[in-house]
Motif scaffolding. Structure first.
Motif, PDB file in Angstrom:
ATOM      1  N   TRP A   7     -67.392  16.805  48.298  1.00 46.57           N
ATOM      2  CA  TRP A   7     -66.550  16.297  47.213  1.00 46.57           C
ATOM      3  C   TRP A   7     -65.831  15.017  47.619  1.00 46.57           C
ATOM      4  O   TRP A   7     -65.554  14.157  46.781  1.00 46.57           O
ATOM      5  N   GLU A   8     -65.537  14.863  48.883  1.00 49.39           N
ATOM      6  CA  GLU A   8     -64.963  13.606  49.348  1.00 49.39           C
ATOM      7  C   GLU A   8     -65.976  12.473  49.179  1.00 49.39           C
ATOM      8  O   GLU A   8     -65.610  11.357  48.805  1.00 49.39           O
ATOM      9  N   ARG A   9     -67.223  12.764  49.434  1.00 52.29           N
ATOM     10  CA  ARG A   9     -68.266  11.742  49.255  1.00 52.29           C
ATOM     11  C   ARG A   9     -68.380  11.370  47.781  1.00 52.29           C
ATOM     12  O   ARG A   9     -68.512  10.190  47.436  1.00 52.29           O
ATOM     13  N   TYR A  10     -68.313  12.382  46.906  1.00 53.31           N
ATOM     14  CA  TYR A  10     -68.356  12.104  45.466  1.00 53.31           C
ATOM     15  C   TYR A  10     -67.145  11.259  45.051  1.00 53.31           C
ATOM     16  O   TYR A  10     -67.264  10.299  44.295  1.00 53.31           O
ATOM     17  N   ALA A  11     -65.973  11.624  45.564  1.00 54.55           N
ATOM     18  CA  ALA A  11     -64.743  10.907  45.202  1.00 54.55           C
ATOM     19  C   ALA A  11     -64.819   9.447  45.609  1.00 54.55           C
ATOM     20  O   ALA A  11     -64.304   8.560  44.908  1.00 54.55           O
ATOM     21  N   ALA A  12     -65.466   9.172  46.740  1.00 55.21           N
ATOM     22  CA  ALA A  12     -65.553   7.799  47.233  1.00 55.21           C
ATOM     23  C   ALA A  12     -66.314   6.901  46.261  1.00 55.21           C
ATOM     24  O   ALA A  12     -66.075   5.687  46.199  1.00 55.21           O
ATOM     25  N   GLY A  13     -67.213   7.488  45.484  1.00 54.78           N
ATOM     26  CA  GLY A  13     -68.000   6.698  44.546  1.00 54.78           C
ATOM     27  C   GLY A  13     -67.501   6.756  43.113  1.00 54.78           C
ATOM     28  O   GLY A  13     -68.096   6.147  42.218  1.00 54.78           O
ATOM     29  N   ALA A  14     -66.409   7.484  42.879  1.00 55.11           N
ATOM     30  CA  ALA A  14     -65.903   7.634  41.510  1.00 55.11           C
ATOM     31  C   ALA A  14     -65.245   6.348  41.022  1.00 55.11           C
ATOM     32  O   ALA A  14     -64.507   5.694  41.755  1.00 55.11           O
ATOM     33  N   ARG A  15     -65.518   6.008  39.778  1.00 58.98           N
ATOM     34  CA  ARG A  15     -64.911   4.821  39.196  1.00 58.98           C
ATOM     35  C   ARG A  15     -63.489   5.143  38.726  1.00 58.98           C
ATOM     36  O   ARG A  15     -63.247   6.200  38.140  1.00 58.98           O
ATOM     37  N   PRO A  16     -62.547   4.243  38.961  1.00 60.77           N
ATOM     38  CA  PRO A  16     -61.190   4.485  38.458  1.00 60.77           C
ATOM     39  C   PRO A  16     -61.172   4.446  36.934  1.00 60.77           C
ATOM     40  O   PRO A  16     -61.960   3.737  36.301  1.00 60.77           O
ATOM     41  N   ARG A  17     -60.290   5.231  36.349  1.00 63.59           N
ATOM     42  CA  ARG A  17     -60.175   5.259  34.903  1.00 63.59           C
ATOM     43  C   ARG A  17     -59.518   3.969  34.411  1.00 63.59           C
ATOM     44  O   ARG A  17     -58.718   3.351  35.108  1.00 63.59           O
ATOM     45  N   ARG A  18     -59.866   3.582  33.179  1.00 57.70           N
ATOM     46  CA  ARG A  18     -59.233   2.402  32.573  1.00 57.70           C
ATOM     47  C   ARG A  18     -57.729   2.612  32.479  1.00 57.70           C
ATOM     48  O   ARG A  18     -57.247   3.729  32.335  1.00 57.70           O
ATOM     49  N   GLN A  19     -56.983   1.544  32.534  1.00 58.28           N
ATOM     50  CA  GLN A  19     -55.524   1.646  32.451  1.00 58.28           C
ATOM     51  C   GLN A  19     -55.047   1.986  31.054  1.00 58.28           C
ATOM     52  O   GLN A  19     -54.001   2.613  30.881  1.00 58.28           O
ATOM     53  N   VAL A  20     -55.798   1.570  30.036  1.00 56.01           N
ATOM     54  CA  VAL A  20     -55.495   1.938  28.650  1.00 56.01           C
ATOM     55  C   VAL A  20     -56.802   2.270  27.940  1.00 56.01           C
ATOM     56  O   VAL A  20     -57.871   1.781  28.326  1.00 56.01           O
ATOM     57  N   ASN A  21     -56.708   3.115  26.897  1.00 52.48           N
ATOM     58  CA  ASN A  21     -57.912   3.419  26.128  1.00 52.48           C
ATOM     59  C   ASN A  21     -58.013   2.497  24.916  1.00 52.48           C
ATOM     60  O   ASN A  21     -57.229   1.548  24.781  1.00 52.48           O
ATOM     61  N   ALA A  22     -58.968   2.781  24.039  1.00 55.51           N
ATOM     62  CA  ALA A  22     -59.199   1.886  22.904  1.00 55.51           C
ATOM     63  C   ALA A  22     -57.999   1.824  21.964  1.00 55.51           C
ATOM     64  O   ALA A  22     -57.803   0.828  21.260  1.00 55.51           O
ATOM     65  N   ALA A  23     -57.196   2.892  21.967  1.00 61.72           N
ATOM     66  CA  ALA A  23     -56.003   2.923  21.114  1.00 61.72           C
ATOM     67  C   ALA A  23     -54.795   2.276  21.781  1.00 61.72           C
ATOM     68  O   ALA A  23     -53.715   2.210  21.189  1.00 61.72           O
ATOM     69  N   GLY A  24     -54.958   1.831  23.029  1.00 57.98           N
ATOM     70  CA  GLY A  24     -53.866   1.200  23.745  1.00 57.98           C
ATOM     71  C   GLY A  24     -52.970   2.168  24.485  1.00 57.98           C
ATOM     72  O   GLY A  24     -51.927   1.773  25.014  1.00 57.98           O
ATOM     73  N   ALA A  25     -53.363   3.457  24.550  1.00 57.15           N
ATOM     74  CA  ALA A  25     -52.548   4.466  25.229  1.00 57.15           C
ATOM     75  C   ALA A  25     -52.803   4.418  26.729  1.00 57.15           C
ATOM     76  O   ALA A  25     -53.934   4.194  27.180  1.00 57.15           O
ATOM     77  N   SER A  26     -51.760   4.648  27.509  1.00 58.13           N
ATOM     78  CA  SER A  26     -51.897   4.630  28.969  1.00 58.13           C
ATOM     79  C   SER A  26     -52.239   6.001  29.535  1.00 58.13           C
ATOM     80  O   SER A  26     -52.664   6.112  30.687  1.00 58.13           O
ATOM     81  N   THR A  27     -52.043   7.066  28.751  1.00 60.13           N
ATOM     82  CA  THR A  27     -52.512   8.400  29.139  1.00 60.13           C
ATOM     83  C   THR A  27     -53.200   9.030  27.946  1.00 60.13           C
ATOM     84  O   THR A  27     -52.793   8.813  26.794  1.00 60.13           O
ATOM     85  N   TRP A  28     -54.238   9.796  28.225  1.00 59.98           N
ATOM     86  CA  TRP A  28     -54.965  10.471  27.153  1.00 59.98           C
ATOM     87  C   TRP A  28     -55.827  11.566  27.774  1.00 59.98           C
ATOM     88  O   TRP A  28     -56.082  11.580  28.969  1.00 59.98           O
ATOM     89  N   LEU A  29     -56.267  12.487  26.916  1.00 57.18           N
ATOM     90  CA  LEU A  29     -57.120  13.595  27.357  1.00 57.18           C
ATOM     91  C   LEU A  29     -58.517  13.368  26.817  1.00 57.18           C
ATOM     92  O   LEU A  29     -58.697  13.129  25.626  1.00 57.18           O
ATOM     93  N   ASN A  30     -59.517  13.430  27.684  1.00 54.77           N
ATOM     94  CA  ASN A  30     -60.895  13.149  27.289  1.00 54.77           C
ATOM     95  C   ASN A  30     -61.794  14.278  27.765  1.00 54.77           C
ATOM     96  O   ASN A  30     -62.019  14.429  28.961  1.00 54.77           O
TER      97      ASN A  30
END
Length: 209
Positions: A7-30
């Motif tokens: 899982w550490e190997r998987y985490a190393a390749g994970a892309r960071p989440r966008r800072q805002v979504n399409a609605a301009g929210a900084s936190t959201w559930l997907n």
């Protein structure tokens, strides 16, 4: 290689989440694998003041959203780097903590009762449900919501042989297993992908008895 190392190997390749979504929210559930797609926290009903745990919390972004809505939140992830990154990004929020642990070990040692337990492409997909589902039910308050998502499956399959196993079950099998574990009012939904050429997402929701 251990499961933690995998899982550490998987985490190393994970892309960071966008800072805002399409609605301009900084936190959201997907709930799905596609941005700005699928249900939101309404799947849980009332969130404020509820105690929530995410099994396989990863970057902590989904759980942070619940914390901003007033839930008391714990994120559980097996990869230490994910816990550290989530704490660095979201640790300033009140009533939010992240711990490094296997989901079964955490629930076995935990004394708390939860109103919300969930997993988005997380530990529910990678933990033997015969062990995990009854354990989750035991740690939930009556009427609490248990929900998870992963790719749909046409037939049951268990991928094993390595350090990480995957329990990939169709909706009806999850329904039967959840009922056997003590859950009620099980609903399963396959959310179509925004692009019809891509796979949808299975979302499962159940209530603790």
């Amino acid at each position: 290689m251990s499961a933690t190392q995998a899982w550490e190997r998987y985490a190393a390749g994970a892309r960071p989440r966008r800072q805002v979504n399409a609605a301009g929210a900084s936190t959201w559930l997907n709930w799905t694998q596609y941005p700005d797609h699928g249900p939101d926290e309404a799947l849980f009903g009332e969130v404020r003041g509820r105690r929530a745990v995410e099994l396989g919390s990863g970057s902590g972004s989904n759980l942070a959203h619940l914390a901003t809505l007033g839930a008391v939140c714990t994120g559980v992830d097996l990869a230490p780097s994910r816990t550290a990154a989530a704490t660095t990004t979201w640790g300033h929020l009140p009533n939010l903590e992240f711990v490094t642990a296997d989901a079964v070990d955490y629930l076995t040692d935990c004394q708390a009762a939860f109103d919300i337990v969930y997993s988005i492409f997380g530990a529910v997909w990678f933990t033997d449900p015969v062990i995990l589902l009854p354990l989750v039910c035991q740690h939930m308050r009556s009427g609490g919501v248990f929900a998870f998502s992963h790719l749909p499956a046409a037939t049951p399959s268990v991928t094993s042989g390595g350090v990480v196993s995957k329990w990939h079950y169709p909706a009806d099998q999850w329904s039967n297993m959840l009922a056997a574990a003590g859950f009620q009012d099980v609903t399963t939904t396959i959310i179509p992908a925004p692009d019809t050429d891509k796979p949808g997402t299975l979302v499962v929701r159940a209530l603790a008895g």
